[in-house]
Write a protein that holds these residues in place. Sequence first.
Motif, PDB file in Angstrom:
ATOM      1  N   ILE A  79       0.793  -1.293  -0.126  1.00  0.00           N
ATOM      2  CA  ILE A  79       0.096   0.241  -0.088  1.00  0.00           C
ATOM      3  C   ILE A  79       1.006   1.104   0.119  1.00  0.00           C
ATOM      4  N   ARG A  80       1.967   1.158   0.717  1.00  0.00           N
ATOM      5  CA  ARG A  80       2.917   2.404   0.718  1.00  0.00           C
ATOM      6  C   ARG A  80       3.599   2.450  -0.621  1.00  0.00           C
ATOM      7  N   ALA A  81       3.844   1.642  -1.203  1.00  0.00           N
ATOM      8  CA  ALA A  81       4.392   1.742  -2.548  1.00  0.00           C
ATOM      9  C   ALA A  81       3.327   2.265  -3.606  1.00  0.00           C
ATOM     10  N   ALA A  82       1.847   1.732  -3.671  1.00  0.00           N
ATOM     11  CA  ALA A  82       0.814   2.366  -4.232  1.00  0.00           C
ATOM     12  C   ALA A  82       0.679   3.611  -4.367  1.00  0.00           C
ATOM     13  N   MET A  83       0.682   4.190  -2.873  1.00  0.00           N
ATOM     14  CA  MET A  83       0.561   5.501  -2.583  1.00  0.00           C
ATOM     15  C   MET A  83       1.624   6.288  -3.075  1.00  0.00           C
ATOM     16  N   ASN A  84       2.758   5.828  -3.019  1.00  0.00           N
ATOM     17  CA  ASN A  84       3.814   6.673  -3.772  1.00  0.00           C
ATOM     18  C   ASN A  84       3.922   6.775  -5.223  1.00  0.00           C
ATOM     19  N   GLU A  85       3.329   5.610  -5.875  1.00  0.00           N
ATOM     20  CA  GLU A  85       3.006   5.907  -7.356  1.00  0.00           C
ATOM     21  C   GLU A  85       2.039   6.661  -7.752  1.00  0.00           C
ATOM     22  N   ILE A  86       0.733   6.721  -6.785  1.00  0.00           N
ATOM     23  CA  ILE A  86      -0.266   7.513  -7.061  1.00  0.00           C
ATOM     24  C   ILE A  86       0.193   8.865  -7.016  1.00  0.00           C
ATOM     25  N   PHE A  87       0.935   9.386  -6.076  1.00  0.00           N
ATOM     26  CA  PHE A  87       1.327  10.820  -5.810  1.00  0.00           C
ATOM     27  C   PHE A  87       2.411  11.177  -6.926  1.00  0.00           C
ATOM     28  N   ASP A  88       3.068  10.267  -7.542  1.00  0.00           N
ATOM     29  CA  ASP A  88       3.763  10.635  -8.639  1.00  0.00           C
ATOM     30  C   ASP A  88       2.878  11.020  -9.777  1.00  0.00           C
ATOM     31  N   PHE A  89       1.445  10.747  -9.725  1.00  0.00           N
ATOM     32  CA  PHE A  89       0.730  11.240 -10.955  1.00  0.00           C
ATOM     33  C   PHE A  89      -0.073  12.443 -10.517  1.00  0.00           C
ATOM     34  N   GLY A  90      -0.108  12.852  -9.339  1.00  0.00           N
ATOM     35  CA  GLY A  90      -0.542  14.100  -8.823  1.00  0.00           C
ATOM     36  C   GLY A  90      -1.165  14.078  -7.474  1.00  0.00           C
ATOM     37  N   ARG A  91      -1.598  14.925  -7.080  1.00  0.00           N
ATOM     38  CA  ARG A  91      -2.256  15.152  -5.436  1.00  0.00           C
ATOM     39  C   ARG A  91      -3.675  14.731  -5.536  1.00  0.00           C
TER      40      ARG A  91
END
Length: 165
Positions: free
Chosen positions: A101-113
Motif C-alpha cells: 500500500i505504501r508503494a501504491a500511494m507513492n506511485e499515485i502521488f507521482d501522478f498528482g495530488r
Amino acid sequence: MKLDLEHSLASMKTQLAEYCKKKNIEDAIVVGIHTGGVWVAEHLMSAVATSEPLATLDITFYRDDFTKAGLNPKVNQTQLPAIEDRHVILVDDVLMSGRTIRAAMNEIFDFGRPASITLAILYDLGQHELPISADVVGEHLTLNPDQRVKLTGPQPMQISLVDAY
C-alpha cells in the motif's frame, strides 16, 4: 478456517457504498493493484457511483524490496487517469505488512495530488509493519505464522489458505 469470498466481497460493497455516502465521495477513481486488487476492484465497481473506468496500478518499481527481490517477470501496465484533486479508492486483496500500500500511494502521488485516498482491502491479516489501515475491510483474519491467503482468478475468483513460503 473456512474463507467465504462471496460474503467478504458483499461486505466490502456495502461498506464502500456507505463510506462514500458518509464522506460525500462522488465520481471517484477506483484503482486496483495488480493483480488480485484489480480482480477485487472489478467486483466493487457496482458499489461506487463513478463515470470513470477501473484504473490499475503496477507497483513493481515502487517496492522497497525491489533491489532484493528483483524484477517480477510479469510487469503489468499502470493505467491511471488524471487524479489531481480527485477521490481515489485504492483496492487490494490482502493487507499484511502495509508495504504494498505504501508503494501504491507513492506511485499515485507521482501522478498528482488526489483529494483523498480510501483504502479497501478484501482480507486484513493484522500483521502491519507500517502505520497503514484500511477504511473498508471484507474480513479481518488471524492466521498461523505458517499460513498465507492466496487469491486466484479472475474467472473464477477463488480464495484459499496456503503454507507460507
